[in-house]
Every structure is written in structure tokens, then in C-alpha cells.
Design a protein around this motif. Structure first.
Motif, PDB file in Angstrom:
ATOM      1  N   PRO A  99       0.635  -1.164  -0.102  1.00  0.00           N
ATOM      2  CA  PRO A  99       0.039  -0.016  -0.056  1.00  0.00           C
ATOM      3  C   PRO A  99       0.901   1.446  -0.088  1.00  0.00           C
ATOM      4  N   THR A 100       0.335   2.413  -0.687  1.00  0.00           N
ATOM      5  CA  THR A 100       0.911   3.787  -0.561  1.00  0.00           C
ATOM      6  C   THR A 100       0.473   4.576   0.507  1.00  0.00           C
ATOM      7  N   CYS A 101       1.521   5.169   1.238  1.00  0.00           N
ATOM      8  CA  CYS A 101       1.054   5.932   2.394  1.00  0.00           C
ATOM      9  C   CYS A 101       0.076   7.165   1.612  1.00  0.00           C
ATOM     10  N   PRO A 102      -0.936   7.396   2.510  1.00  0.00           N
ATOM     11  CA  PRO A 102      -1.884   8.474   1.960  1.00  0.00           C
ATOM     12  C   PRO A 102      -1.299  10.054   1.836  1.00  0.00           C
ATOM     13  N   ALA A 103       0.010  10.084   2.710  1.00  0.00           N
ATOM     14  CA  ALA A 103       0.536  11.405   2.865  1.00  0.00           C
ATOM     15  C   ALA A 103       1.522  11.598   1.747  1.00  0.00           C
ATOM     16  N   CYS A 104       2.816  10.617   2.077  1.00  0.00           N
ATOM     17  CA  CYS A 104       3.842  11.019   1.441  1.00  0.00           C
ATOM     18  C   CYS A 104       3.954  10.158   0.080  1.00  0.00           C
ATOM     19  N   ARG A 105       2.976   9.382  -0.186  1.00  0.00           N
ATOM     20  CA  ARG A 105       2.711   8.514  -1.522  1.00  0.00           C
ATOM     21  C   ARG A 105       3.820   7.460  -1.774  1.00  0.00           C
ATOM     22  N   CYS A 106       4.551   6.925  -0.327  1.00  0.00           N
ATOM     23  CA  CYS A 106       5.678   6.162  -0.618  1.00  0.00           C
ATOM     24  C   CYS A 106       5.060   4.730  -0.436  1.00  0.00           C
ATOM     25  N   ARG A 107       5.680   3.829  -1.082  1.00  0.00           N
ATOM     26  CA  ARG A 107       5.347   2.451  -0.981  1.00  0.00           C
ATOM     27  C   ARG A 107       6.124   1.859   0.084  1.00  0.00           C
ATOM     28  N   SER A 108       5.338   0.708   0.816  1.00  0.00           N
ATOM     29  CA  SER A 108       6.226  -0.223   1.950  1.00  0.00           C
ATOM     30  C   SER A 108       6.654   0.685   3.083  1.00  0.00           C
ATOM     31  N   THR A 109       5.949   1.889   3.158  1.00  0.00           N
ATOM     32  CA  THR A 109       6.503   2.563   4.485  1.00  0.00           C
ATOM     33  C   THR A 109       5.408   2.517   5.561  1.00  0.00           C
ATOM     34  N   LEU A 110       4.267   1.902   5.420  1.00  0.00           N
ATOM     35  CA  LEU A 110       3.117   1.720   6.515  1.00  0.00           C
ATOM     36  C   LEU A 110       3.466   0.721   7.482  1.00  0.00           C
ATOM     37  N   HIS A 111       3.172   0.680   8.556  1.00  0.00           N
ATOM     38  CA  HIS A 111       3.491  -0.315   9.655  1.00  0.00           C
ATOM     39  C   HIS A 111       2.397  -0.109  10.521  1.00  0.00           C
ATOM     40  N   VAL A 112       1.920  -1.469  10.855  1.00  0.00           N
ATOM     41  CA  VAL A 112       0.680  -1.660  11.929  1.00  0.00           C
ATOM     42  C   VAL A 112       1.248  -1.899  13.524  1.00  0.00           C
ATOM     43  N   GLN A 113       0.740  -0.832  14.249  1.00  0.00           N
ATOM     44  CA  GLN A 113       1.167  -0.996  15.617  1.00  0.00           C
ATOM     45  C   GLN A 113       0.287  -2.102  16.226  1.00  0.00           C
ATOM     46  N   THR A 114       0.880  -3.124  16.700  1.00  0.00           N
ATOM     47  CA  THR A 114      -0.004  -4.366  17.072  1.00  0.00           C
ATOM     48  C   THR A 114      -0.209  -4.621  18.556  1.00  0.00           C
ATOM     49  N   ALA A 115      -0.007  -3.864  19.360  1.00  0.00           N
ATOM     50  CA  ALA A 115      -0.134  -3.662  20.844  1.00  0.00           C
ATOM     51  C   ALA A 115      -1.352  -3.620  21.171  1.00  0.00           C
ATOM     52  N   GLY A 116      -1.919  -4.444  21.967  1.00  0.00           N
ATOM     53  CA  GLY A 116      -3.472  -4.289  22.471  1.00  0.00           C
ATOM     54  C   GLY A 116      -4.343  -4.929  21.721  1.00  0.00           C
ATOM     55  N   PRO A 117      -5.818  -4.859  21.751  1.00  0.00           N
ATOM     56  CA  PRO A 117      -6.844  -5.494  20.988  1.00  0.00           C
ATOM     57  C   PRO A 117      -6.534  -5.114  19.663  1.00  0.00           C
ATOM     58  N   ALA A 118      -7.027  -5.860  18.756  1.00  0.00           N
ATOM     59  CA  ALA A 118      -6.978  -5.780  17.023  1.00  0.00           C
ATOM     60  C   ALA A 118      -7.604  -4.492  16.838  1.00  0.00           C
ATOM     61  N   ASP A 119      -8.747  -4.170  17.590  1.00  0.00           N
ATOM     62  CA  ASP A 119      -9.667  -2.966  17.059  1.00  0.00           C
ATOM     63  C   ASP A 119      -9.256  -1.806  17.459  1.00  0.00           C
ATOM     64  N   THR A 120      -8.072  -1.732  18.456  1.00  0.00           N
ATOM     65  CA  THR A 120      -7.333  -0.540  18.846  1.00  0.00           C
ATOM     66  C   THR A 120      -6.035  -0.172  17.947  1.00  0.00           C
ATOM     67  N   TRP A 121      -5.557  -1.291  17.248  1.00  0.00           N
ATOM     68  CA  TRP A 121      -4.353  -0.965  16.299  1.00  0.00           C
ATOM     69  C   TRP A 121      -4.439   0.247  15.634  1.00  0.00           C
ATOM     70  N   THR A 122      -3.126   0.663  15.160  1.00  0.00           N
ATOM     71  CA  THR A 122      -3.287   1.846  14.505  1.00  0.00           C
ATOM     72  C   THR A 122      -1.946   1.629  13.380  1.00  0.00           C
ATOM     73  N   VAL A 123      -2.032   2.641  12.404  1.00  0.00           N
ATOM     74  CA  VAL A 123      -1.035   2.488  11.277  1.00  0.00           C
ATOM     75  C   VAL A 123      -0.318   3.837  11.311  1.00  0.00           C
ATOM     76  N   ILE A 124       1.091   3.629  11.225  1.00  0.00           N
ATOM     77  CA  ILE A 124       1.942   4.631  11.052  1.00  0.00           C
ATOM     78  C   ILE A 124       2.710   4.515   9.713  1.00  0.00           C
ATOM     79  N   CYS A 125       3.296   5.910   9.438  1.00  0.00           N
ATOM     80  CA  CYS A 125       4.312   5.633   8.365  1.00  0.00           C
ATOM     81  C   CYS A 125       5.753   5.973   8.670  1.00  0.00           C
ATOM     82  N   VAL A 126       6.610   5.225   8.288  1.00  0.00           N
ATOM     83  CA  VAL A 126       7.893   4.927   9.157  1.00  0.00           C
ATOM     84  C   VAL A 126       8.866   6.028   8.148  1.00  0.00           C
ATOM     85  N   GLY A 127       8.370   6.618   7.195  1.00  0.00           N
ATOM     86  CA  GLY A 127       9.156   7.602   6.590  1.00  0.00           C
ATOM     87  C   GLY A 127       9.952   6.760   5.344  1.00  0.00           C
ATOM     88  N   SER A 128      10.772   7.607   4.536  1.00  0.00           N
ATOM     89  CA  SER A 128      11.552   6.922   3.542  1.00  0.00           C
ATOM     90  C   SER A 128      12.869   7.608   3.606  1.00  0.00           C
TER      91      SER A 128
END
Length: 226
Positions: A152-181
Motif C-alpha cells: 500500500p501507498t502512504c496517503p500522505a507521502c505517497r511512498c510504498r512499503s512505508t506503512l506499519h501496523v502497531q499491533t499492541a493491544g486488542p486488534a480494534d485498537t491497532w494503528t497504522v504509522i508511516c515510518v518515512g523513507s
């Protein structure tokens, strides 16, 4: 909910998971120390192996030699670390005037009602604590790449393969971050919000904050990627 709140919630879930691992290690270490202490006490106090206590006329141990050592076992290293972490979390909870409850759970309950500025400060404290605990127990950060048939492409920087899921806690509380390029020969470029009107599309966007989204929002955008 602003990005500051999402970062604070993600950090709280992460540090709670890390502290669970630390508590488990402290419990195991304490059990091993206690078992070793009891075995050593039984061996040293046995008349057969040369106890220092008085022995009865027929070699029977007197009541003094049957007493187990009641001195408390030495605190383990893991227990010390867990106690220090708990003290810091309790201090943060008391500063926020949280209701009584589980150590990290009461902070989690309080975060949604915090002002964005306070949520930012809480997030920094919790991130620092999470990094400290995970380094102590050698636990990797709770995140993984967001992949799929097509990265997937980051909605902001439009880079590919930079999105990561933060998987701590219940699945419905997970967040996605962009680690930059990082381009060859160039320094790392963080993916930061530009404020209102940013392509991240976040409600309550804050200029200069690293991008973060609720996982459900990104799943809809990338169409089937997990």
C-alpha cells in the motif's frame, strides 16, 4: 480524536504488553530464587550433612534444627525493574488524577478526554517507558509492515512499503504509522503532518506530528490489505 491521542493510546497498549512480559520474568525469577533457597536450607540444616544445630541423643534433630529459615528471599532483578516501572506509571496516573484501577488501564481510560497538548506529553512519557521496558526484556517493538498483494501507498507521502501496523493491544485498537523513507545517499525523511489540509486526511491534523491513523481507516483506503 487527534494524532496526539492516537499516539498516546498506542503507547499505552504497547507499554502494558511489555510490562506483562516483565512481570512474567519477575515471577519466574522469584520462583527460581525461592525454590533454590528452600532446597539450600533443607540441605544445610540436615543432621546428615553436618548441621550446626543441636542434635538429640540418637541423632534425631531437635526442634531448632527443623525450623526453616524465615528470612525473605532477595528481590530479583526483574522484580526491581517491574517495581520501578510501576512507580513511574503510577506517578503519571496520579498526575493525570486518574480513577483507581489497573496501573496502565486507568491511563488508557483517561486519554480520550485529555487535551491534545496533554495527550502529547503523556504519549512521550509512555513511549519512553515502553522503549525502556522492551530494551530490558529484549522485546521488539510491537509493529509489523502493512503488506498485501500490492504494497500500500502512504496517503500522505505517497511512498510504498512505508506503512506499519502497531499491533499492541486488542486488534480494534491497532494503528497504522508511516515510518518515512530514505533515498540512497540521503538522510531519512520522516513522514510528518502539515496540519489542516494535509493529504493524510486525519481529523484534528496537527502540523509536525508523525502520521498515524486508526487501522480501520487505512484498511478501507488500501482495499483489502491487512
Amino acid at each position: 480524536m487527534t494524532p496526539h491521542h492516537l499516539w498516546a493510546l498506542a503507547a499505552a497498549h504497547a507499554v502494558r504488553d511489555a510490562r506483562t512480559r516483565l512481570a512474567h520474568l519477575a515471577t519466574l525469577d522469584h520462583r527460581r530464587a525461592t525454590d533454590h533457597h528452600l532446597q539450600a536450607a533443607a540441605l544445610l540444616r540436615s543432621p546428615t550433612y553436618g548441621t550446626r544445630h543441636a542434635i538429640g541423643g540418637h541423632g534425631d534433630p531437635t526442634c531448632g534444627s527443623l525450623l526453616l529459615d524465615t528470612r525473605p528471599t532477595r528481590d530479583t532483578t526483574w522484580a526491581d525493574l517491574y517495581r520501578r516501572s510501576t512507580d513511574r506509571i503510577d506517578w503519571l496516573a496520579s498526575t493525570l488524577r486518574c480513577n483507581q484501577g489497573p496501573t496502565v488501564g486507568r491511563i488508557l481510560a483517561a486519554i480520550p478526554a485529555l487535551s491534545p497538548g496533554t495527550a502529547r506529553i503523556v504519549a512521550r512519557h509512555l513511549v519512553d517507558e515502553d522503549v525502556w521496558v522492551r530494551a530490558a526484556v529484549r522485546l521488539a517493538p510491537a509493529r509489523e509492515p502493512l503488506d498485501g498483494p500490492t504494497p500500500p501507498t502512504c496517503p500522505a507521502c505517497r511512498c510504498r512499503s512505508t506503512l506499519h501496523v502497531q499491533t499492541a493491544g486488542p486488534a480494534d485498537t491497532w494503528t497504522v504509522i508511516c515510518v518515512g523513507s530514505r533515498q540512497p545517499g540521503q538522510p531519512h525523511q520522516p513522514c510528518l503532518c502539515t496540519g489542516q489540509g494535509c493529504r493524510c486526511g486525519m481529523e484534528g491534523a496537527v502540523e509536525g506530528v508523525a502520521h498515524i491513523w486508526p487501522r480501520a481507516a487505512v484498511l478501507g483506503a488500501v482495499g483489502g490489505a491487512r
